[in-house]
Design a protein around this motif. Structure first.
Motif, PDB file in Angstrom:
ATOM      1  N   ALA A 291       0.824  -1.207   0.000  1.00  0.00           N
ATOM      2  CA  ALA A 291       0.000   0.000   0.000  1.00  0.00           C
ATOM      3  C   ALA A 291       0.860   1.260   0.000  1.00  0.00           C
ATOM      4  CB  ALA A 291      -0.938  -0.004   1.190  1.00  0.00           C
ATOM      5  N   THR A 292       2.033   1.223   0.631  1.00  0.00           N
ATOM      6  CA  THR A 292       2.877   2.413   0.664  1.00  0.00           C
ATOM      7  C   THR A 292       3.775   2.516  -0.564  1.00  0.00           C
ATOM      8  OG1 THR A 292       4.538   1.274   1.987  1.00  0.00           O
ATOM      9  CG2 THR A 292       2.879   2.554   3.180  1.00  0.00           C
ATOM     10  N   GLN A 293       3.931   1.432  -1.307  1.00  0.00           N
ATOM     11  CA  GLN A 293       4.753   1.458  -2.509  1.00  0.00           C
ATOM     12  C   GLN A 293       3.994   2.005  -3.711  1.00  0.00           C
ATOM     13  OE1 GLN A 293       6.149  -2.498  -3.100  1.00  0.00           O
ATOM     14  NE2 GLN A 293       7.463  -2.485  -1.315  1.00  0.00           N
ATOM     15  N   GLN A 294       2.693   1.833  -3.719  1.00  0.00           N
ATOM     16  CA  GLN A 294       1.887   2.281  -4.841  1.00  0.00           C
ATOM     17  C   GLN A 294       1.043   3.458  -4.408  1.00  0.00           C
ATOM     18  OE1 GLN A 294      -0.428  -1.123  -5.889  1.00  0.00           O
ATOM     19  NE2 GLN A 294       1.262  -2.193  -6.814  1.00  0.00           N
ATOM     20  N   GLN A 295       0.634   4.254  -5.380  1.00  0.00           N
ATOM     21  CA  GLN A 295      -0.291   5.319  -5.057  1.00  0.00           C
ATOM     22  C   GLN A 295      -1.604   5.056  -5.779  1.00  0.00           C
ATOM     23  OE1 GLN A 295       2.221   8.391  -7.032  1.00  0.00           O
ATOM     24  NE2 GLN A 295       0.261   9.183  -7.751  1.00  0.00           N
ATOM     25  N   THR A 296      -2.660   5.547  -5.209  1.00  0.00           N
ATOM     26  CA  THR A 296      -3.971   5.388  -5.804  1.00  0.00           C
ATOM     27  C   THR A 296      -4.076   6.316  -7.001  1.00  0.00           C
ATOM     28  OG1 THR A 296      -4.909   4.858  -3.658  1.00  0.00           O
ATOM     29  CG2 THR A 296      -6.450   5.531  -5.372  1.00  0.00           C
ATOM     30  N   GLU A 297      -4.510   5.775  -8.129  1.00  0.00           N
ATOM     31  CA  GLU A 297      -4.654   6.575  -9.347  1.00  0.00           C
ATOM     32  C   GLU A 297      -5.980   6.258 -10.009  1.00  0.00           C
ATOM     33  OE1 GLU A 297      -0.940   7.046 -11.865  1.00  0.00           O
ATOM     34  OE2 GLU A 297      -0.507   5.185 -10.795  1.00  0.00           O
ATOM     35  N   GLN A 298      -6.520   7.242 -10.680  1.00  0.00           N
ATOM     36  CA  GLN A 298      -7.740   7.057 -11.453  1.00  0.00           C
ATOM     37  C   GLN A 298      -7.652   7.941 -12.685  1.00  0.00           C
ATOM     38  OE1 GLN A 298     -11.309   8.219  -9.410  1.00  0.00           O
ATOM     39  NE2 GLN A 298     -12.635   7.277 -10.926  1.00  0.00           N
ATOM     40  N   LYS A 299      -7.879   7.353 -13.836  1.00  0.00           N
ATOM     41  CA  LYS A 299      -7.841   8.100 -15.092  1.00  0.00           C
ATOM     42  C   LYS A 299      -8.996   7.642 -15.967  1.00  0.00           C
ATOM     43  CE  LYS A 299      -3.088   9.293 -14.821  1.00  0.00           C
ATOM     44  NZ  LYS A 299      -1.799   9.309 -15.460  1.00  0.00           N
ATOM     45  N   SER A 300      -9.289   8.428 -16.979  1.00  0.00           N
ATOM     46  CA  SER A 300     -10.406   8.125 -17.863  1.00  0.00           C
ATOM     47  C   SER A 300      -9.960   8.192 -19.316  1.00  0.00           C
ATOM     48  CB  SER A 300     -11.531   9.133 -17.637  1.00  0.00           C
ATOM     49  OG  SER A 300     -12.558   8.956 -18.593  1.00  0.00           O
ATOM     50  N   PHE A 301     -10.448   7.246 -20.106  1.00  0.00           N
ATOM     51  CA  PHE A 301     -10.208   7.311 -21.546  1.00  0.00           C
ATOM     52  C   PHE A 301     -10.967   8.478 -22.172  1.00  0.00           C
ATOM     53  CE2 PHE A 301      -9.057   2.717 -21.137  1.00  0.00           C
ATOM     54  CZ  PHE A 301      -7.744   2.854 -21.555  1.00  0.00           C
ATOM     55  N   ASP A 302     -11.909   9.072 -21.436  1.00  0.00           N
ATOM     56  CA  ASP A 302     -12.600  10.265 -21.930  1.00  0.00           C
ATOM     57  C   ASP A 302     -11.681  11.482 -21.930  1.00  0.00           C
ATOM     58  OD1 ASP A 302     -14.935   8.823 -22.309  1.00  0.00           O
ATOM     59  OD2 ASP A 302     -15.719   9.321 -20.317  1.00  0.00           O
ATOM     60  N   LYS A 303     -10.574  11.406 -21.170  1.00  0.00           N
ATOM     61  CA  LYS A 303      -9.563  12.468 -21.127  1.00  0.00           C
ATOM     62  C   LYS A 303      -8.186  11.829 -21.278  1.00  0.00           C
ATOM     63  CE  LYS A 303     -12.307  15.469 -18.194  1.00  0.00           C
ATOM     64  NZ  LYS A 303     -12.426  16.147 -16.905  1.00  0.00           N
ATOM     65  N   PRO A 304      -7.898  11.263 -22.454  1.00  0.00           N
ATOM     66  CA  PRO A 304      -6.613  10.572 -22.633  1.00  0.00           C
ATOM     67  C   PRO A 304      -5.440  11.544 -22.602  1.00  0.00           C
ATOM     68  CG  PRO A 304      -7.734  10.791 -24.730  1.00  0.00           C
ATOM     69  CD  PRO A 304      -8.687  11.284 -23.681  1.00  0.00           C
ATOM     70  N   GLU A 305      -4.287  11.015 -22.239  1.00  0.00           N
ATOM     71  CA  GLU A 305      -3.060  11.809 -22.246  1.00  0.00           C
ATOM     72  C   GLU A 305      -2.496  11.932 -23.663  1.00  0.00           C
ATOM     73  OE1 GLU A 305      -2.075  10.298 -17.773  1.00  0.00           O
ATOM     74  OE2 GLU A 305      -1.072   9.342 -19.444  1.00  0.00           O
ATOM     75  N   GLU A 306      -2.839  10.964 -24.503  1.00  0.00           N
ATOM     76  CA  GLU A 306      -2.404  10.993 -25.908  1.00  0.00           C
ATOM     77  C   GLU A 306      -3.444  10.265 -26.741  1.00  0.00           C
ATOM     78  OE1 GLU A 306       1.256   9.485 -28.800  1.00  0.00           O
ATOM     79  OE2 GLU A 306       1.467   9.266 -26.629  1.00  0.00           O
ATOM     80  N   THR A 307      -3.667  10.765 -27.943  1.00  0.00           N
ATOM     81  CA  THR A 307      -4.560  10.119 -28.904  1.00  0.00           C
ATOM     82  C   THR A 307      -3.814   9.975 -30.218  1.00  0.00           C
ATOM     83  OG1 THR A 307      -6.550  11.011 -27.872  1.00  0.00           O
ATOM     84  CG2 THR A 307      -6.754  10.308 -30.151  1.00  0.00           C
ATOM     85  N   ARG A 308      -3.866   8.786 -30.787  1.00  0.00           N
ATOM     86  CA  ARG A 308      -3.284   8.536 -32.115  1.00  0.00           C
ATOM     87  C   ARG A 308      -4.413   8.095 -33.034  1.00  0.00           C
ATOM     88  NH1 ARG A 308       1.377   4.742 -29.692  1.00  0.00           N
ATOM     89  NH2 ARG A 308       2.420   6.341 -28.453  1.00  0.00           N
ATOM     90  N   SER A 309      -4.622   8.857 -34.085  1.00  0.00           N
ATOM     91  CA  SER A 309      -5.672   8.540 -35.047  1.00  0.00           C
ATOM     92  C   SER A 309      -5.053   8.008 -36.327  1.00  0.00           C
ATOM     93  CB  SER A 309      -6.486   9.795 -35.375  1.00  0.00           C
ATOM     94  OG  SER A 309      -7.116  10.281 -34.219  1.00  0.00           O
TER      95      SER A 309
END
Length: 125
Positions: free
Chosen positions: A4-22
């Motif tokens: 629990a201390t080695q990892q951090q809680t994360e949440q992301k959405s494909f509705d707001k991607p960091e990168e999109t390749r078309s």
């Protein structure tokens, strides 16, 4: 140190991607989570890797290995060794490098790729 201390809680959405390749008949949205790049591919009817991504990759077959969950649609896969798969919604695939793939039918194929998405639809190195 506990996990629990080695990892951090994360949440992301494909509705707001960091990168999109078309690319023609498709798109891959990428998010980074837990140090891994995860992709959501939306491939339209008529899409085929060898027609629509091969010119970008510059390789004869897809050389990105994949570990994928198929959300919807149907995908055909032909491996370099001649093995052929038909993959449907709810199935999970592990594909080594060296394959072609195409959408079967009139429904888009939506796929979550847990391994291999970071190299998808990029030029070969």
């Amino acid at each position: 140190m506990s996990i629990a201390t080695q990892q951090q809680t994360e949440q992301k959405s494909f509705d707001k991607p960091e990168e999109t390749r078309s690319f023609e008949n498709g798109v891959v949205d990428l998010v980074t989570l837990g140090g891994a790049e995860i992709g959501r591919l939306v491939l339209q009817p008529g899409w085929r890797w060898s027609e629509h991504v091969k010119p970008i990759a510059g390789t004869d077959l897809c050389e990105a290995p994949h570990f994928q969950y198929h959300v919807s649609g149907t995908l055909g896969v032909l491996m370099a060794d001649g093995t052929e798969l038909v993959v449907k919604a709810g199935e999970v695939t592990s594909l080594p490098e060296g394959h072609d793939a195409w959408v079967i039918g009139d429904e888009p194929a939506v796929i979550v790729d847990f391994f291999g998405a970071s190299n998808y639809a990029t030029h070969a190195h």
